[in-house]
Structures are given as C-alpha cells and as structure tokens.
Scaffold this active site. Structure first.
Site, PDB file in Angstrom:
ATOM      1  N   ASP A  97     -29.330 -18.544  10.996  1.00 21.85           N
ATOM      2  CA  ASP A  97     -30.192 -18.927   9.766  1.00 21.85           C
ATOM      3  C   ASP A  97     -31.641 -19.045  10.510  1.00 21.85           C
ATOM      4  O   ASP A  97     -31.898 -19.836  11.247  1.00 21.85           O
ATOM      5  CB  ASP A  97     -29.717 -20.373   9.441  1.00 21.85           C
ATOM      6  CG  ASP A  97     -29.979 -20.486   7.920  1.00 21.85           C
ATOM      7  OD1 ASP A  97     -30.867 -20.099   7.226  1.00 21.85           O
ATOM      8  OD2 ASP A  97     -29.045 -21.203   7.340  1.00 21.85           O
ATOM      9  N   ASP A 199     -34.093 -18.289   5.359  1.00 19.70           N
ATOM     10  CA  ASP A 199     -34.176 -19.498   4.501  1.00 19.70           C
ATOM     11  C   ASP A 199     -35.568 -19.427   3.365  1.00 19.70           C
ATOM     12  O   ASP A 199     -36.701 -19.052   3.706  1.00 19.70           O
ATOM     13  CB  ASP A 199     -34.231 -20.799   5.244  1.00 19.70           C
ATOM     14  CG  ASP A 199     -34.252 -21.948   4.506  1.00 19.70           C
ATOM     15  OD1 ASP A 199     -33.321 -22.156   3.592  1.00 19.70           O
ATOM     16  OD2 ASP A 199     -35.143 -22.742   4.352  1.00 19.70           O
ATOM     17  N   HIS A 324     -23.990 -24.472   1.214  1.00 21.80           N
ATOM     18  CA  HIS A 324     -24.231 -25.940   1.802  1.00 21.80           C
ATOM     19  C   HIS A 324     -25.058 -26.846   0.778  1.00 21.80           C
ATOM     20  O   HIS A 324     -25.263 -27.847   1.097  1.00 21.80           O
ATOM     21  CB  HIS A 324     -24.802 -25.932   3.158  1.00 21.80           C
ATOM     22  CG  HIS A 324     -26.134 -25.029   3.371  1.00 21.80           C
ATOM     23  ND1 HIS A 324     -26.497 -23.669   3.062  1.00 21.80           N
ATOM     24  CD2 HIS A 324     -27.511 -25.605   3.474  1.00 21.80           C
ATOM     25  CE1 HIS A 324     -27.677 -23.388   3.121  1.00 21.80           C
ATOM     26  NE2 HIS A 324     -28.266 -24.674   3.323  1.00 21.80           N
TER      27      HIS A 324
END
Length: 526
Positions: A97, A199, A324
């Site tokens: 990530d 992200d 998530h």
C-alpha cells in the site's frame, strides 16, 4: 495475454489483524509468512498488504513517518525480505500500500517543513495564510470531519490535511517531493515488490489558490460532515493524471509490475485514470460499485453493462466487494446473498479483489465504546462510519485466541469465532470457505480471463450472463423461488451456492448457479 494481473485474483491483508507471531496481540509480517499456505489453498494469486511502514499509528499506518522502512510492530526489513522470498517461492505476488497524498506529521520532511517559512522543505507540503478573519483559508472539510486546515503557531500559517491533522498533505506540484516519492517506489520495487495499491489517488492534487468548495445541495444530517461540501476543488484535479502517468513510468522501469488506484469517483471520471495508450496511468483503477449498489438484478445488470461499455480500448476491468473501510459483504447482504455475491465477483470479467475474512463470511463485529480504536469513529461517533468492525482479527481455529494470538487481540474477535474459522470451514465443502475454494478453482479451470462477458436479459429476480460460449452464470438476487433464463442447448451444473441435494429446476431463494455447456455428466459442487 502476458499481464499476470489480468488473470489474477487479489487478496487484501490488513496486517494488524491477520496473524500475530510474537504474542503482542497485533498481526505482523512473520504471521503473514506463516499463513502463506492459506492463500494457496484458497487459490488466490497476489497478496496486497495494507501499510506496514513506520508510523505513529494516528490512522493505523496511513500516517507514514518513513516511506522506506518497516514499523517495528510488524517486524524488520529482513522479515519483509523473507516474506517476499517465501511468497515468490510459492508463486504468489506481493503488493504494498503506497500512501502518497499525505505523510505523518512526524515524518522528518514535515518536521523540517514546519520549522520555518524559509526551510527548503517548506513547499513539500501545502501551506496558506489565514483568511482575513484569521480563520482557515477556505471551507474545505476533512474526510474525518472538521476543517482540513490546522494553524501552526510557530510560522503563522495553516497547513492542509484531507484527513487527520496528524496527516499533512504533500505538495505534488513540487518536483523535489515527486522525485523523493518515486525513489521510495523504486526502493520497494528493487526489493521485489510486484506492485502498489495507491491510496486516495484522486486526492493528490488540490486546485491552485485553494478556492472554496461548493455546498452540497443533497447533504443530510448523518452523512458525515465531509459531505457538507462537494470536493470539487480539493480532489480529482486535472494535474493528477500527469503524476499517475509518472508513477506508471516508474513501475514500467521494472518488469511485470502493476499499479492499482484507490479512486471513489463516478464511472466516467474513473475511466480517465487508465490514461491513454501514449501516456498510460494505473492498470486497475479500483471499481467499487458493487459495495454500495442496490442489490437487485436490474441494478446490477445496468452497472455491469455501463461499466463494460465505459472501458477505454484495451482497458482491463476489475471488481471489489469489500475492503478495510467499508462494511463487510455478509453484513450488508446477509449470509445467503454473500454466497451469491462471491459467485458474482469471481465470474465477472476482470480482476477481482477479496478482503480477508470474506471467504469465511465474517460479519462486522460490534465494538464496545471503550474499545474503539478508529479515529474516524472517535471524531464522529454514532453515525456508522467507524471502520473497526471490519478490521477485526482473522479467526483461524476454535481456540481462545482463534489461532490469531496468544495475547489479548488489539480488537475483539468475531463472537462466533469458535465455529466461523478457517479450520472448521476447511473441513466442510459446503461452507463459505469451501464455496470460495471451489469457485476459485473453477475460475482457473473453466473461465479464461479473456472470455467475453455477455449479459442476458434481466428480470426483477435473476441476473444472468455468459462467459465465452460455454459458461453460464445464473444468480437469484431475491429470497423467492425464481425461474432462470431459457437455455439454448444442453447445460450441466458445475456448482450451486446451495446444497446440491436441494437444487431444483427453478432457482431456490438466494441461489447462484454456474452451468457448463457440455455433454459430460453434471458435477455437483460446494
């Protein structure tokens, strides 16, 4: 077809919650390495790990203090290298990530930036003078509520942060900042990482001059404060595409690497993040439509058709059911429809991403107020935006710590972990895990990645489509008996989401089926 990610199934690991190897109640890299065989048994191809970089954990790793290190809670660089080697030895790809929109306020870059207005790194972040009344420079609202601006007493300016004040936004118009971030990407590519999930990619550039965002005419209480305004000037700026293209150029310096963009935008805007043949951007702009879609056959038929039609030439589709940040599919759809959703996800054309625990039918876990960890929930409690319920530990067996830890887990386990766990479901071919394993094996054996998707006429209950000429998927999106589409020729059942003993001519309530055009005997599945 040479791009491995086109035929792959991706699996997201939230590292704090996957496997604790050192008895501190928090998952870690060695824990992930110890569970690699779970991925093989399940049938996935690539593991995406949420942030593991050094961090004060104001937002659980999405506040990065060092882009080229490993947080001690998760292990060391040596542990990471061992994980990469072990994954690759099993034929698994490993993705990280990457968090480029913002860093931690404790990152050395920001410490320098806020030290004085003349510091060389001042312009690595976004600073602005107060408004005439001394308040924030504009009306932008953080995704976690409150102004996106925090006043710095030392230098007399505000810095901008799309999320927490502990997460100052980076200035991607600064070429030195860009070079430093691309160097961080190369650091991990050089260590064998197979790609990045990027992200909040669409957040990375803000409108020059920081003009106000327009009010949201559709805002209603309970939506979250961020929705009071439309993020017209604080997200999705035209300049972000040049940056995405530069990131892609970095990835293309290496072989067989993939970039996935987290982008919550309408489909027409999402398509722009594929780039162009002359200037490609990310290979997979995440397609989140299934997460919030109205769960009925006409809506899903329309979503699939419009998404497929919108894809630029040569662009590859992808689908996501959970992650998530969002409620789990079994909570949103119920256990029976979660099985149908699994069949949908794993038979649509394109690259699917699974979220850890969904293969068990995990549901959101209620977190007592005194155990809440998520800053999102702590800032705006009680309106259902907290993310702790979907980040609870993976249950591996029926032991007290569910095989996840020998200590107190950082978040509570699912209350049914004694029965809803990997060990219990692995021995039951009709369990959710058994269904996922069968679907993944069937996908690999019977559905070529490049097989065309042909939607059949939809009705109020049934969504159906073909993959190629020989695979037919029929999904009953209701809790009523329903008739499937008329069949053109002889078809045999490969798998149903309900027990084979109750499969009848009409579809059972909440049933999905996959049929094969073949003269071979029907093969009962999970």
């Amino acid at each position: 077809m040479t791009d491995w990610w086109k035929s792959a199934v991706l699996y997201q690991v939230y590292p704090r919650s996957f496997q604790d190897s050192d008895g501190d109640g928090i998952g870690d890299l060695n824990g992930i390495r110890a569970r690699l065989d779970h991925f093989l048994a399940l049938g996935i191809d690539a593991v995406w790990i949420s942030p593991i970089f050094p961090s004060p954990m104001a937002d659980f790793g999405y506040d990065v203090a060092d882009y080229t290190g490993i947080d001690i809670r998760f292990g060391t660089l040596a542990d990471f290298d061992a994980l990469v080697a072990a994954a690759h030895a099993r034929g698994l790809k490993l993705l990280l990530d990457f968090v480029p929109n913002h860093s931690s306020d404790r990152h050395p870059w920001f410490v320098e930036s806020r030290s004085s207005r003349t510091n060389p790194k001042r312009n690595w972040y976004l600073w602005a003078d107060p408004a005439p009344d001394g308040g924030p420079p504009n009306n932008w609202i953080s995704d976690f509520g409150g102004s996106t601006w925090t006043y710095d007493d030392r230098t007399g300016q505000y810095y901008e942060h799309a999320f927490l004040a502990e997460q100052p936004d980076l200035n991607w118009r600064n070429p030195d900042l860009r070079a430093a971030m691309y160097a961080a990407m190369r650091f991990w590519f050089d260590r064998g990482v197979d790609g990045f999930r990027i992200d909040v990619l669409w957040h990375m550039v803000k409108a020059a001059g920081f003009p106000d965002n327009p009010p949201n005419p559709d805002y209603r209480p309970g939506m979250g404060e961020m929705h009071r305004v439309l993020q017209t000037n604080s997200t999705d700026q035209p300049e972000v595409h040049a940056i995405a293209a530069e990131m892609r150029a970095v990835a293309d310096e290496y072989s067989d690497r993939v970039l996935i963009g987290e982008i919550y935008l309408p489909v027409p805007d999402l398509m722009a993040y594929y780039g162009t043949p002359e200037r490609p951007e990310v290979q997979l702009p995440f397609n989140f439509q299934l997460i919030d879609a109205a769960w009925d056959a006409p809506t899903l038929h329309r979503i699939i058709a419009e998404y497929e039609a919108a894809l630029p030439p040569g662009a590859w589709p992808n689908w996501v059911l959970g992650n998530h940040d969002r409620p789990r599919v079994a909570t949103k759809r119920g256990q029976a429809q979660a099985r149908v959703a699994a069949m949908l996800l794993l038979t649509l054309r394109g690259t699917p991403t699974l979220y850890y625990g969904d293969e068990l039918g995990l549901e959101d876990v209620a977190i007592p107020a005194e155990l809440v960890q998520d800053p999102r929930e702590l800032r705006e409690p009680g309106i259902g935006l907290g993310r702790d319920p979907v980040r609870t530990p993976m249950p591996w067996d029926a032991s007290e710590g569910a095989g996840f830890t020998t200590a107190t887990p950082w978040l509570p386990l699912n209350p049914d972990h004694a029965t809803r766990n990997v060990a219990t479901q692995a021995g039951d071919t009709h369990s959710m895990l058994g269904l996922y394993r069968f679907l993944l094996a069937l996908r690999r054996a019977w559905i070529p990645a490049d097989a065309a998707l042909t939607l059949l006429d939809a009705d109020d209950a049934i969504l159906s489509y073909k993959r190629g000429d020989d695979i037919l998927v029929i999904l009953n999106l209701t809790d009523q008996i329903a008739n499937g589409p008329p069949l053109d020729g002889e078809w045999h059942l490969l798998v149903s989401t309900v027990s084979p003993s109750v499969v009848t001519a009409p579809l059972n309530p909440n049933e999905g089926r996959i049929l094969l055009r073949s003269s071979s005997p029907a093969q009962a599945g999970a």
